[in-house]
Design a protein around this motif. Structure first.
Motif, PDB file in Angstrom:
ATOM      1  N   LEU A 222      -8.710   4.536  -5.562  1.00 61.57           N
ATOM      2  CA  LEU A 222      -7.529   4.762  -4.723  1.00 61.57           C
ATOM      3  C   LEU A 222      -7.642   6.083  -3.968  1.00 61.57           C
ATOM      4  N   GLN A 223      -8.317   7.058  -4.557  1.00 55.32           N
ATOM      5  CA  GLN A 223      -8.545   8.312  -3.826  1.00 55.32           C
ATOM      6  C   GLN A 223      -9.431   8.076  -2.602  1.00 55.32           C
ATOM      7  N   LEU A 224     -10.481   7.273  -2.765  1.00 57.27           N
ATOM      8  CA  LEU A 224     -11.308   6.939  -1.597  1.00 57.27           C
ATOM      9  C   LEU A 224     -10.476   6.246  -0.527  1.00 57.27           C
ATOM     10  N   ALA A 225      -9.614   5.333  -0.956  1.00 59.58           N
ATOM     11  CA  ALA A 225      -8.762   4.649   0.015  1.00 59.58           C
ATOM     12  C   ALA A 225      -7.802   5.621   0.682  1.00 59.58           C
ATOM     13  N   ALA A 226      -7.226   6.550  -0.096  1.00 59.27           N
ATOM     14  CA  ALA A 226      -6.306   7.531   0.489  1.00 59.27           C
ATOM     15  C   ALA A 226      -7.014   8.420   1.495  1.00 59.27           C
ATOM     16  N   ASN A 227      -8.258   8.785   1.216  1.00 59.77           N
ATOM     17  CA  ASN A 227      -9.035   9.571   2.179  1.00 59.77           C
ATOM     18  C   ASN A 227      -9.179   8.827   3.498  1.00 59.77           C
ATOM     19  N   ASP A 228      -9.547   7.536   3.405  1.00 61.24           N
ATOM     20  CA  ASP A 228      -9.725   6.755   4.627  1.00 61.24           C
ATOM     21  C   ASP A 228      -8.405   6.542   5.363  1.00 61.24           C
ATOM     22  N   VAL A 229      -7.319   6.395   4.615  1.00 61.10           N
ATOM     23  CA  VAL A 229      -6.015   6.258   5.271  1.00 61.10           C
ATOM     24  C   VAL A 229      -5.651   7.535   6.008  1.00 61.10           C
ATOM     25  N   MET A 230      -5.894   8.677   5.396  1.00 63.19           N
ATOM     26  CA  MET A 230      -5.588   9.946   6.049  1.00 63.19           C
ATOM     27  C   MET A 230      -6.452  10.178   7.284  1.00 63.19           C
ATOM     28  N   ARG A 231      -7.668   9.629   7.271  1.00 62.57           N
ATOM     29  CA  ARG A 231      -8.539   9.775   8.441  1.00 62.57           C
ATOM     30  C   ARG A 231      -8.245   8.739   9.510  1.00 62.57           C
ATOM     31  N   GLY A 232      -7.350   7.796   9.220  1.00 60.61           N
ATOM     32  CA  GLY A 232      -6.994   6.797  10.199  1.00 60.61           C
ATOM     33  C   GLY A 232      -7.974   5.668  10.340  1.00 60.61           C
ATOM     34  N   SER A 233      -8.856   5.459   9.347  1.00 60.79           N
ATOM     35  CA  SER A 233      -9.857   4.398   9.442  1.00 60.79           C
ATOM     36  C   SER A 233      -9.449   3.132   8.709  1.00 60.79           C
ATOM     37  N   VAL A 234      -8.255   3.088   8.134  1.00 60.75           N
ATOM     38  CA  VAL A 234      -7.757   1.903   7.437  1.00 60.75           C
ATOM     39  C   VAL A 234      -6.604   1.327   8.242  1.00 60.75           C
ATOM     40  N   THR A 235      -6.701   0.050   8.566  1.00 59.20           N
ATOM     41  CA  THR A 235      -5.653  -0.602   9.342  1.00 59.20           C
ATOM     42  C   THR A 235      -4.484  -0.983   8.436  1.00 59.20           C
ATOM     43  N   GLU A 236      -3.413  -1.410   9.046  1.00 64.13           N
ATOM     44  CA  GLU A 236      -2.245  -1.819   8.276  1.00 64.13           C
ATOM     45  C   GLU A 236      -2.554  -3.045   7.416  1.00 64.13           C
ATOM     46  N   ALA A 237      -3.330  -3.982   7.962  1.00 61.24           N
ATOM     47  CA  ALA A 237      -3.684  -5.174   7.183  1.00 61.24           C
ATOM     48  C   ALA A 237      -4.550  -4.805   5.982  1.00 61.24           C
ATOM     49  N   GLN A 238      -5.510  -3.897   6.177  1.00 63.36           N
ATOM     50  CA  GLN A 238      -6.344  -3.467   5.065  1.00 63.36           C
ATOM     51  C   GLN A 238      -5.530  -2.723   4.015  1.00 63.36           C
ATOM     52  N   LEU A 239      -4.586  -1.894   4.466  1.00 60.29           N
ATOM     53  CA  LEU A 239      -3.739  -1.182   3.518  1.00 60.29           C
ATOM     54  C   LEU A 239      -2.897  -2.168   2.702  1.00 60.29           C
ATOM     55  N   ALA A 240      -2.404  -3.202   3.340  1.00 64.37           N
ATOM     56  CA  ALA A 240      -1.631  -4.215   2.612  1.00 64.37           C
ATOM     57  C   ALA A 240      -2.512  -4.939   1.597  1.00 64.37           C
ATOM     58  N   ARG A 241      -3.791  -5.224   1.958  1.00 62.13           N
ATOM     59  CA  ARG A 241      -4.697  -5.870   1.012  1.00 62.13           C
ATOM     60  C   ARG A 241      -4.994  -4.958  -0.176  1.00 62.13           C
ATOM     61  N   ILE A 242      -5.161  -3.662   0.085  1.00 62.06           N
ATOM     62  CA  ILE A 242      -5.408  -2.719  -1.013  1.00 62.06           C
ATOM     63  C   ILE A 242      -4.230  -2.703  -1.981  1.00 62.06           C
ATOM     64  N   GLU A 243      -3.027  -2.651  -1.444  1.00 63.81           N
ATOM     65  CA  GLU A 243      -1.843  -2.627  -2.309  1.00 63.81           C
ATOM     66  C   GLU A 243      -1.716  -3.923  -3.104  1.00 63.81           C
ATOM     67  N   ALA A 244      -1.916  -5.069  -2.448  1.00 65.74           N
ATOM     68  CA  ALA A 244      -1.786  -6.350  -3.148  1.00 65.74           C
ATOM     69  C   ALA A 244      -2.868  -6.507  -4.216  1.00 65.74           C
ATOM     70  N   THR A 245      -4.101  -6.119  -3.892  1.00 66.44           N
ATOM     71  CA  THR A 245      -5.190  -6.256  -4.862  1.00 66.44           C
ATOM     72  C   THR A 245      -4.967  -5.365  -6.069  1.00 66.44           C
ATOM     73  N   THR A 246      -4.516  -4.128  -5.839  1.00 67.52           N
ATOM     74  CA  THR A 246      -4.277  -3.216  -6.962  1.00 67.52           C
ATOM     75  C   THR A 246      -3.143  -3.719  -7.843  1.00 67.52           C
ATOM     76  N   ASN A 247      -2.080  -4.203  -7.233  1.00 69.19           N
ATOM     77  CA  ASN A 247      -0.979  -4.751  -8.031  1.00 69.19           C
ATOM     78  C   ASN A 247      -1.430  -5.964  -8.845  1.00 69.19           C
ATOM     79  N   ASP A 248      -2.238  -6.835  -8.239  1.00 64.79           N
ATOM     80  CA  ASP A 248      -2.755  -7.984  -8.981  1.00 64.79           C
ATOM     81  C   ASP A 248      -3.674  -7.537 -10.119  1.00 64.79           C
ATOM     82  N   LEU A 249      -4.455  -6.490  -9.880  1.00 67.77           N
ATOM     83  CA  LEU A 249      -5.331  -5.972 -10.928  1.00 67.77           C
ATOM     84  C   LEU A 249      -4.509  -5.454 -12.108  1.00 67.77           C
ATOM     85  N   VAL A 250      -3.475  -4.682 -11.820  1.00 66.85           N
ATOM     86  CA  VAL A 250      -2.637  -4.149 -12.892  1.00 66.85           C
ATOM     87  C   VAL A 250      -1.980  -5.285 -13.675  1.00 66.85           C
TER      88      VAL A 250
END
Length: 679
Positions: A441-469
């Motif tokens: 998630l830290q790697l993902a947060a880095n990419d989000v802060m740099r603007g390299s993660v789109t809204e769709a990718q961010l939604a997939r990250i959130e859904a995948t992490t919630n499903d994992l938990v």
């Protein structure tokens, strides 16, 4: 618990990052070096093949020389004695092979009738059927497309043509060419010339091997001077350990192949196949060729068995013998001897066999696995050659952290859960979250802060992490049962820890032991207490980052597994406008989580002050995952923010909550909260 490599995070300095050059000067230099090396291997094969054979043979002979040295025979005498013994074994094997080939060639005329009958039968069953089918098809096609018959030629034309006979050609004179009788010198040259080149190569190999064995220490020192003069201790440990592992691997491989050859030869002798010793030696030698070597020897021995026996029973038994022995050795003996793998991926073994056979011919095919294994050892222990480990090794190309992030980006929770279940076999649930999920998630947060993660990718990250938990909710947070560690005979296994690493680990253990007594007893008592007290309630507040809420979700799951009653509120619930309406009077601990943060931000300091003013009796635990010095950050943050505890992992947050709970439930004496948090 296994150590996982740290993620190579990027600090969010700017919102948009310029794309890196796809092919820079360093890549061009690396490509030029690679092309030069391959060209040298190809064009200098006459020089490099003997040297390579000498180096590999030195790994085999070195243990014997060391044994003779320990018997006080002397270094020079031990080396020469070991070489003489090795040469004697090779000469003896060559003589046995020549004798077996001679006997086999002499006995082949006795099996000529059987061979011809088997060949005729095989021809009739295969090519003969195809010929008959083709002839039948051709005749059918001819009948379907037959032309009308042509009129017969007139007799007059034929008689006219026969009136002029052709003149007879002169008879040819036979010519016989005879070579002069060769002199004894020419005859000896014709006989010995094919053996001169192999003898020269063998002589060079053994001379170079003797020099390597005599100058091992000097060659090691020169290699250290060239490649590791900046870290003599580490480089010395790496070279000694890698040489020892390679030598042991080659010796064990030679012994295993010799055992396979003995079993194959004995089995073929009992079956009745001619020259069983030859096929046993051939099986032992060809087994050096990966995957296909043993089956080449099996095909040759089975073909001979089919040729010499009137029936097919001998051939079937021979093939069954090879298949059974290879199955037992490959699936049972080798995993027990080397560990699960020698470290090479199956794809790299096949590609290496093709590459080395193209470079050096049949010798390269036989040496492909040892040479590739040497390259893999270099890639495992030399940082600049790490790409060899990635290309040739059987380890995953991505670290667990990178794999988690990649699966989250792809929106594939099933594979993420499968990877987590594999890692949970030897670590606790909280350790997995700390070592893999949070860092991913830290790697993902880095990419989000740099603007390299789109809204769709961010939604997939959130859904995948919630499903994992949700998928890991059935696992308890406890350490798995540990099994005794067995030494691996793999040539590319991990090196033994160096003295400096061991001392650092000992210092870390001693420091943790010194700081533990203040809270360990409290933690043990708190673990056994009933979680029904009101002070056992925990309120989790995520930070302002885009993925801090996911880290809070993970913490809520872990708190529930440890008996805490916990809930989470959004970050806006603790804002200046909403803090007074925050319903948290029954809370004993407030946990604040930030995945990424720089410096000592004022908004975090004021957030702690607002919570302190609204809930003066709670204990505040701040979780921050930072790349800087932990002790310095801990002191600075704690003095600047006023929180009772600063943690850098989920496990530290859980321990802090347990200690705070233990300090609050004690009736004999009151402990300062800063000590209860382990600070």
């Amino acid at each position: 618990m296994k150590d996982l490599p740290e993620p190579r995070g990027v600090r969010p300095a700017a919102r948009i990052q310029a794309p890196a050059a796809a092919f820079g000067v360093d890549s061009l230099i690396a490509l030029a070096v690679g092309v030069t090396v391959v060209a040298c291997l190809y064009f200098a094969s006459a020089v490099l093949i003997p040297i390579t054979l000498a180096i590999l043979l030195s790994f085999l002979v070195a243990p014997l020389a060391d044994v003779l040295t320990r018997l006080r025979l002397g270094h020079v005498a031990s080396v020469f004695a070991a070489v003489v013994m090795s040469v004697s074994v090779i000469v003896m094997l060559g003589a046995v092979i020549a004798t077996q080939l001679t006997d086999l060639a002499a006995g082949m005329p006795r099996y000529q009738a059987t061979i011809e009958h088997k060949m005729e039968t095989a021809h009739n069953l295969t090519i003969g059927k195809l010929d008959r089918f083709a002839n039948a098809a051709g005749q059918a096609l001819q009948r379907a497309t037959i032309e009308p018959p042509q009129p017969a030629p007139q007799r007059g034309a034929a008689s006219a043509g026969s009136a002029h006979p052709t003149a007879s050609a002169p008879a040819a004179v036979p010519v016989e060419v005879r070579e002069p009788v060769p002199t004894p010198f020419e005859l000896a040259r014709r006989v010995l010339s094919p053996a001169i080149s192999p003898l020269e190569t063998a002589f060079i190999v053994f001379v170079v091997m003797v020099v390597i064995l005599l100058q091992r220490d000097d060659l090691r020192d020169r290699a250290i001077r060239l490649f590791g003069s900046r870290d003599l201790h580490r480089m010395t440990m790496v070279m000694d350990e890698a040489a020892r592992r390679l030598s042991r691997y080659f010796v064990s491989q030679l012994g295993l192949n010799a055992g396979v050859g003995v079993v194959i030869g004995t089995g073929l002798f009992m079956i009745g196949v001619p020259s069983p010793i030859l096929w046993g030696i051939l099986a032992a030698l060809l087994r050096l060729v990966p995957y296909v070597g043993i089956w080449i020897s099996a095909a040759l021995a089975t073909a001979l068995a089919a040729a010499v026996s009137p029936g097919w029973a001998m051939a079937i038994w021979s093939l069954a013998l090879f298949a059974t022995v290879e199955l037992l050795v490959g699936q049972i003996v080798e995993p027990l001897l080397y560990g699960r793998s020698t470290g090479l991926s199956p794809f790299s073994v096949v590609v290496a066999a093709i590459f080395w056979s193209w470079i050096w011919g049949p010798i390269g095919l036989i040496l492909s696995t040892p040479l590739t294994l040497c390259l893999l050892v270099l890639g495992r222990h030399v940082r600049r050659l790490e790409f060899l480990d990635v290309l040739l090794g059987d380890q995953p190309a991505l670290t667990p952290v990178e794999n988690f992030y990649q699966r989250a980006l792809a929106g594939d929770p099933d594979e993420a859960i499968e990877q987590a279940e594999t890692l949970l076999r030897d670590r606790s649930l909280s350790a997995y979250y700390d070592e893999v999920a949070i860092k991913g998630l830290q790697l993902a947060a880095n990419d989000v802060m740099r603007g390299s993660v789109t809204e769709a990718q961010l939604a997939r990250i959130e859904a995948t992490t919630n499903d994992l938990v949700d998928g890991l909710d059935g696992y308890e947070d406890r350490e798995p049962a540990t099994s005794p560690v067995q030494e691996s005979w793999s040539a590319t296994g991990p090196l033994a820890p160096s003295v400096s690493d061991a001392s650092e680990n000992a210092q870390a253990e001693s420091s943790s032991t010194r700081s533990a007594p203040a809270g360990n007893a409290e933690e043990d008592r708190a673990t056994n207490q009933s979680p029904l007290a009101a002070s056992n309630r925990v309120l989790c507040i995520p930070g302002r980052g885009p993925l801090d809420a996911l880290a809070t979700t993970i913490l809520l799951q872990l708190l529930g597994k440890h008996g805490f009653t916990s809930r989470a509120v959004p970050h806006e619930a603790a804002s200046r406008a909403s803090i007074e309406s925050l319903d948290a009077d029954d809370v004993g601990v407030v946990c604040i989580l930030y995945l990424q943060i720089d410096g000592i931000p004022s908004h975090l300091r004021y957030l702690v002050r607002r919570i302190r003013a609204r809930l003066p009796n709670v204990s505040i635990v701040v979780g921050l995952w930072v790349a800087e010095d932990t002790e310095k950050w801990s002191a600075d943050l704690q003095s600047a923010m006023g929180a009772e505890c600063y943690a850098t992992s989920l496990q530290e947050i859980l321990a802090a909550c347990r200690r705070v709970e233990a300090a609050r439930t004690r009736t004999e004496e009151e402990l300062p909260l800063v000590v209860a948090c382990g600070q």
